[in-house]
Design an enzyme around this catalytic site. Structure first.
Site, short mmCIF file in Angstrom:
data_model
loop_
_atom_site.label_atom_id
_atom_site.label_comp_id
_atom_site.label_asym_id
_atom_site.label_seq_id
_atom_site.Cartn_x
_atom_site.Cartn_y
_atom_site.Cartn_z
N ARG A 284 28.89 -10.80 106.68
CA ARG A 284 27.67 -11.01 107.47
C ARG A 284 28.06 -11.83 108.70
NH1 ARG A 284 24.12 -15.14 105.00
NH2 ARG A 284 24.84 -16.32 106.80
N HIS A 288 21.86 -15.59 108.21
CA HIS A 288 21.09 -14.77 107.27
C HIS A 288 19.94 -14.06 108.02
CE1 HIS A 288 19.06 -13.52 103.63
NE2 HIS A 288 17.97 -14.15 104.02
N TYR A 297 27.03 -24.21 106.83
CA TYR A 297 27.71 -23.88 105.57
C TYR A 297 28.95 -23.00 105.72
CZ TYR A 297 24.58 -19.83 106.03
OH TYR A 297 23.90 -18.75 106.50
C1 LIG Z 1 13.60 -12.13 93.61
C2 LIG Z 1 13.98 -12.91 94.83
N1 LIG Z 1 14.50 -14.13 94.71
C3 LIG Z 1 14.85 -14.84 95.82
C4 LIG Z 1 14.65 -14.31 97.07
C5 LIG Z 1 15.02 -15.11 98.29
N2 LIG Z 1 16.16 -14.49 98.98
C6 LIG Z 1 16.00 -13.69 100.04
S1 LIG Z 1 17.44 -13.10 100.61
C7 LIG Z 1 18.33 -13.95 99.44
C8 LIG Z 1 19.83 -13.84 99.39
C9 LIG Z 1 20.31 -12.48 99.04
O1 LIG Z 1 21.69 -12.37 99.25
P1 LIG Z 1 22.46 -11.01 99.08
O2 LIG Z 1 21.96 -10.28 97.89
O3 LIG Z 1 23.90 -11.31 99.13
O4 LIG Z 1 21.99 -10.15 100.36
P2 LIG Z 1 22.27 -10.42 101.93
O5 LIG Z 1 21.09 -11.21 102.45
O6 LIG Z 1 23.56 -11.13 102.06
O7 LIG Z 1 22.28 -9.07 102.54
C10 LIG Z 1 17.48 -14.68 98.62
C11 LIG Z 1 17.92 -15.54 97.53
C12 LIG Z 1 14.07 -13.01 97.15
N3 LIG Z 1 13.86 -12.40 98.32
N4 LIG Z 1 13.76 -12.33 96.02
#
Ligand SMILES: Cc1ncc(C[n+]2csc(CCOP(=O)(O)OP(=O)(O)O)c2C)c(N)n1
Ligand SMILES: [Mg+2]
Length: 387
Positions: A284, A288, A297
């Protein structure tokens, strides 16, 4: 289906490749990587392939189609991030750096197949054929999904992590029961693999031998959580064997490798060999979303390291050297990307025609007293603004 029947099925699949069921299910020892970061085609013994894990190279025409989608994808990511800075959009989770994964996830599918994307998969959704402004509807805070999933065979971009994986498995199951030859690609991130729904979706898909490709973009972060704190598995692809399905690791910044691995995975699933898990190693490149400060971080040097592995430059160098990227072809591709960016700019620069009070519709069949109170407060505030 009995356990013996599952074992027999795995033996049947692995026999086709002349390897053991375990070697079929376990990822190849090294990540599949066909192009070096400078765009050179790696010698066969360095590609990460091994017996049973061989990948046919995509045709020049297919590569050019994928490259064009890649260039558009990069342009769209950067256009959308600019629109956020200009205040035309509240939030945009950019897939800058991950566009090769995005393109391959959509292009490996054939007519009638389904894509189940997440919030970060705008470029995959666009590549699947959804109209640019329809893709952006929800980021604009306009209406919910913004496009008709059935018109495009593309599910809404899921923000709750991994709910879409269960929906994807359900669609694949229904298609199988109806005797349709549909393949489903279900996307998620590295962080999402820690969710309970991820486990349930993979288990169900394997037990019912469903044609689903679980495509995990391991971009090394879940917001601020680094991959080292996410999983102690040797790789996410290794999780597949625990469910009784095949897992693959592929260089997620190598468009050639992704097209090859994903096309093969879709073919295997369509032929009835069950689900597969493909883990794409990528990064990435940006925060975010615009709401997050990634400098808190991670080190700039880490980001710089990955910049040198940029997926667009890598395939561009290959196509250039292969004589495929003529001046005319490059100009046409760039013009196409600019046209999509212009559509987004023009669309986003028009104010959305929304009624803020719609926020309270379709939540509960009858409103809670708190919701009714909040609705009345907002209605009052809006009336004052108008007056
Ligand atoms: C069920 C749930 N728990 C927590 C969140 C909050 N949240 C949004 S994005 C994220 C991180 C996800 O990381 P990853 O799966 O690696 O995807 P990336 O954003 O890196 O594409 C979190 C914890 C959410 N959207 N849904
Ligand atoms: Mg991630």
């Amino acid at each position: 289906m009995s356990t013996d029947a599952h074992a027999d099925r795995m033996t049947e699949v692995s026999d086709k490749f002349g390897i053991t069921p375990e070697d079929y299910m376990l990822p190849a020892r090294h990540m599949i990587n066909l192009l070096d970061p400078d765009g050179t085609l790696r010698p066969q013994d360095k590609q990460g392939t091994e017996p049973g894990h061989e990948y046919p190279l995509p045709s020049p025409a297919r590569l050019m189609e994928a490259y064009s989608a890649l260039v558009t994808g990069r342009r769209v990511n950067d256009q959308n991030s600019a629109l956020v800075r200009q205040g035309r959009m509240a939030v945009y989770p950019s897939s800058h750096g991950q566009e090769a994964c995005q393109v391959a996830a959509a292009l490996c599918l054939e007519e009638g197949d389904w894509l189940f994307p997440t919030y970060r998969d705008t470029v995959a959704v666009l590549t699947k054929g959804v109209a640019p402004m329809e893709v952006m509807t929800s980021f604009r805070g306009e209406w919910h999904c913004g496009y008709d999933p059935k018109a495009y065979n593309c599910a809404p971009m899921a923000t709750p992590l991994t709910t879409q994986l269960l929906h994807a498995v359900g669609v694949a199951h229904a298609a199988k029961l109806r005797g349709e030859n549909t393949v489903v690609v279900a996307m998620c991130g590295d962080g999402a693999t820690s969710e309970g729904d991820f486990h349930e979706a993979l288990n169900f898909a394997a037990v019912f031998n469903l044609p689903v490709i679980f495509f995990v973009q391991n971009n090394k972060y879940a917001i601020s959580v680094p991959f080292s704190q996410q999983s102690a598995a040797p790789s996410l692809a290794h999780k597949a064997v625990g469910y009784g399905m095949a897992g693959e690791r592929v260089d997620g910044n190598d468009l050639m490798a992704l097209m090859s691995v994903m096309t093969r995975a879709v073919r295997l699933a369509r032929e009835g060999n069950g689900p597969l898990l493909v883990e794409a190693h990528t990064y990435r490149m940006q925060a975010h979303t615009n709401a997050d400060d990634d400098k808190r971080y991670r080190e700039d040097s880490e980001v710089a390291e990955w910049k040198a592995k940029d997926p667009v430059i890598r395939i561009q160098s290959y196509l250039d050297d292969a004589g495929l990227l003529t001046e005319q072809a490059a100009a046409d591709i760039s013009q196409k990307a600019e046209a999509v960016a212009k559509t987004l700019r023009d669309g986003m620069n028009q104010d959305a025609d929304t009624d803020p009070l719609e926020l309270f519709e379709h939540v509960y069949s009858s409103k809670t007293p708190q919701m009714a109170e909040q609705q009345a407060l907002l209605a009052d505030e809006l009336a004052r603004e108008e007056a």
